[in-house]
Design an enzyme around this catalytic site. Structure first.
Site, PDB file in Angstrom:
ATOM      1  N   LYS A 201      64.486 -35.633   4.377  1.00  0.00           N
ATOM      2  CA  LYS A 201      63.789 -36.166   5.566  1.00  0.00           C
ATOM      3  C   LYS A 201      63.392 -37.634   5.400  1.00  0.00           C
ATOM      4  O   LYS A 201      63.286 -38.368   6.378  1.00  0.00           O
ATOM      5  CB  LYS A 201      62.531 -35.327   5.840  1.00  0.00           C
ATOM      6  CG  LYS A 201      62.831 -33.871   6.201  1.00  0.00           C
ATOM      7  CD  LYS A 201      61.537 -33.068   6.203  1.00  0.00           C
ATOM      8  CE  LYS A 201      61.765 -31.606   6.550  1.00  0.00           C
ATOM      9  NZ  LYS A 201      60.520 -30.834   6.445  1.00  0.00           N
TER      10      LYS A 201
ATOM     11  N   TYR B 119      53.150 -32.565   1.581  1.00  0.00           N
ATOM     12  CA  TYR B 119      52.516 -31.744   2.617  1.00  0.00           C
ATOM     13  C   TYR B 119      51.011 -31.711   2.439  1.00  0.00           C
ATOM     14  O   TYR B 119      50.410 -32.716   2.111  1.00  0.00           O
ATOM     15  CB  TYR B 119      53.142 -30.340   2.645  1.00  0.00           C
ATOM     16  CG  TYR B 119      54.597 -30.471   2.998  1.00  0.00           C
ATOM     17  CD1 TYR B 119      54.968 -30.905   4.269  1.00  0.00           C
ATOM     18  CD2 TYR B 119      55.580 -30.257   2.065  1.00  0.00           C
ATOM     19  CE1 TYR B 119      56.283 -31.086   4.591  1.00  0.00           C
ATOM     20  CE2 TYR B 119      56.908 -30.432   2.383  1.00  0.00           C
ATOM     21  CZ  TYR B 119      57.242 -30.850   3.654  1.00  0.00           C
ATOM     22  OH  TYR B 119      58.541 -31.039   3.967  1.00  0.00           O
TER      23      TYR B 119
ATOM     24  N   VAL C 158      61.780 -27.419  -0.645  1.00  0.00           N
ATOM     25  CA  VAL C 158      61.561 -26.009  -1.008  1.00  0.00           C
ATOM     26  C   VAL C 158      62.539 -25.474  -2.043  1.00  0.00           C
ATOM     27  O   VAL C 158      62.345 -24.381  -2.558  1.00  0.00           O
ATOM     28  CB  VAL C 158      61.590 -25.034   0.191  1.00  0.00           C
ATOM     29  CG1 VAL C 158      60.280 -24.973   0.900  1.00  0.00           C
ATOM     30  CG2 VAL C 158      62.728 -25.294   1.101  1.00  0.00           C
TER      31      VAL C 158
ATOM     32  N   SER D  89      63.676 -30.718   2.158  1.00  0.00           N
ATOM     33  CA  SER D  89      62.828 -31.706   2.835  1.00  0.00           C
ATOM     34  C   SER D  89      62.907 -33.111   2.244  1.00  0.00           C
ATOM     35  O   SER D  89      62.458 -34.064   2.881  1.00  0.00           O
ATOM     36  CB  SER D  89      61.371 -31.242   2.821  1.00  0.00           C
ATOM     37  OG  SER D  89      61.208 -30.199   3.741  1.00  0.00           O
TER      38      SER D  89
ATOM     39  N   TYR E 124      70.249 -31.183  11.333  1.00  0.00           N
ATOM     40  CA  TYR E 124      69.088 -30.996  10.447  1.00  0.00           C
ATOM     41  C   TYR E 124      69.427 -30.060   9.273  1.00  0.00           C
ATOM     42  O   TYR E 124      69.167 -30.384   8.109  1.00  0.00           O
ATOM     43  CB  TYR E 124      67.914 -30.447  11.279  1.00  0.00           C
ATOM     44  CG  TYR E 124      66.712 -30.046  10.463  1.00  0.00           C
ATOM     45  CD1 TYR E 124      65.819 -31.000   9.984  1.00  0.00           C
ATOM     46  CD2 TYR E 124      66.476 -28.704  10.154  1.00  0.00           C
ATOM     47  CE1 TYR E 124      64.723 -30.625   9.217  1.00  0.00           C
ATOM     48  CE2 TYR E 124      65.380 -28.324   9.385  1.00  0.00           C
ATOM     49  CZ  TYR E 124      64.506 -29.291   8.928  1.00  0.00           C
ATOM     50  OH  TYR E 124      63.427 -28.923   8.165  1.00  0.00           O
TER      51      TYR E 124
HETATM   52  O1  DON Z   1      63.457 -26.504   7.430  1.00  0.00           O
HETATM   53  C1  DON Z   1      63.192 -25.951   6.369  1.00  0.00           C
HETATM   54  O2  DON Z   1      62.332 -25.061   6.312  1.00  0.00           O
HETATM   55  C2  DON Z   1      63.908 -26.395   5.117  1.00  0.00           C
HETATM   56  N1  DON Z   1      65.240 -26.783   5.420  1.00  0.00           N
HETATM   57  C3  DON Z   1      63.205 -27.561   4.472  1.00  0.00           C
HETATM   58  C4  DON Z   1      61.739 -27.287   4.181  1.00  0.00           C
HETATM   59  C5  DON Z   1      61.231 -27.939   2.959  1.00  0.00           C
HETATM   60  O3  DON Z   1      61.933 -28.336   2.057  1.00  0.00           O
HETATM   61  C6  DON Z   1      59.750 -27.992   2.830  1.00  0.00           C
HETATM   62  N2  DON Z   1      59.404 -28.476   1.517  1.00  0.00           N
HETATM   63  N3  DON Z   1      58.597 -28.324   0.750  1.00  0.00           N
END
Ligand code: DON
Length: 315
Positions: free
Chosen positions: A74, A251, A269, A71, A199
């Site tokens: 992003k 978040y 994540v 994330s 993405y």
């Molecule tokens: O779309 C997803 O679930 C992962 N590629 C990225 C999510 C993420 O990193 C949330 N972070 N804390």
């Protein structure tokens, strides 16, 4: 504390001990496993790199281990989409508000009208942002994003971790359902699978703490490359990105992080956190064990310790 040099000396002196204290928190967290490849990450790892505006660098712990941006990417695809389309076109399709829900929640897409994602840092919003990156094909859009990330990191070797990319692409049922829902709403334009490919690719870009610190330093310097002095991002888009990092970057723990650390930040994540001290430092952290809200548990603790001792909170 008057000069950055003095401050960095103090950090150098204490950082190894602070890091080992924070590392003990990792035992209370869990490595992400919903993307199967991420579950291989070392749970007890914790590393940090700080880079100052003059290029001076301080590191501690496992700062050299590679991990995927997830994330954290992003923030930079948002900036690229703003540079490609302008503010009005981007904010027609994504909102500016925190959700208070999990990063992968699609709850409010149906509950709150208009059915656009609340912000560009939750998964639904970031998927829409991926659709706004210019390029004739998914490959061209992804290549433009990768090139942009390489420039910001000052690292032409930045590349995808294809094992993580494939692992996410093969298991992303929730993101896929969001994509199709957004397509049905008319928010997402184009082929859903192609947008998701863009993405998943930017989420799978592999970095170390030094890459994150360098990208953070560009934001800390208002969009200017700290080495060449070249403007890489318009000042206004840095302002927008940093505001989202404060309000939504961690978040539904963003409020807690704003109180405990008080700096713009974005987590992923894989356990990465990118943060910065405006005008002074870019900071990259990795600690794969996550707390209940999806942020690195030891990484957040280390940043709280640093911010407390250095009096870094913006508030
Ligand atoms: O779309 C997803 O679930 C992962 N590629 C990225 C999510 C993420 O990193 C949330 N972070 N804390």
């Amino acid at each position: 504390m008057t000069t950055t040099g003095h401050e960095l000396d103090l950090i150098k002196q204490h950082l190894p001990a602070w890091l080992e204290t924070s590392r003990q928190r990792a035992g209370h967290g869990m490595v992400a496993s919903y993307i199967p490849e991420l579950s291989k990450a070392p749970k007890e790892a914790l590393g940090i790199t700080l880079i100052g505006a003059d290029g001076e660098c301080v590191t501690a712990g496992d700062c050299g281990i590679p991990f995927t941006m997830q994330s954290i990417s992003k923030v930079f695809t948002l900036i690229l989409a703003l540079m490609d389309n302008g503010e009005d076109a981007v904010f027609d399709k994504v909102g500016m508000e925190p959700t208070g829900d999990n990063f992968n929640s699609m709850l409010k897409l149906e509950l709150v009208q208009p059915g656009i994602p609340f912000n560009p840092l939750i998964n639904a919003g970031a998927i829409v942002i991926s659709s706004l990156i210019q390029g004739a094909s998914p490959a061209e859009k992804s290549a433009r994003a990768l090139e942009f990330f390489r420039r910001l990191a000052g690292n032409s070797d930045l590349d995808y971790d294809l094992d993580v990319y494939r692992s996410e692409a093969a298991t992303a049922n929730l993101n896929r359902s969001m994509g199709y829902f957004l397509k049905d709403n008319g928010v997402l334009v184009g082929d859903v699978e192609e947008v998701l490919e863009v993405y998943f690719r930017h989420c799978s870009i592999s970095v170390t703490c030094a890459d994150l610190a360098r990208m953070g330093l560009v934001l800390a310097m208002g969009g200017v490359d700290p080495v060449s002095g070249e403007r890489l991002i318009p000042r206004r888009y840095v302002q927008i990105a940093k505001t989202f990092m404060i309000t939504c970057g961690m978040y539904n723990a963003s409020g807690e992080f704003a109180i405990g650390v008080g700096l713009p930040a974005k987590s992923g994540v894989s356990g990465g956190i990118l943060t910065m001290v405006p005008g002074k430092y870019g900071i990259g952290v990795v600690g794969p064990a996550l707390g209940s809200k999806g942020n690195s548990i030891a990484g957040v603790h280390l940043l709280e310790t640093l911010s407390h001792h250095m009096d870094w909170s913006l508030f």
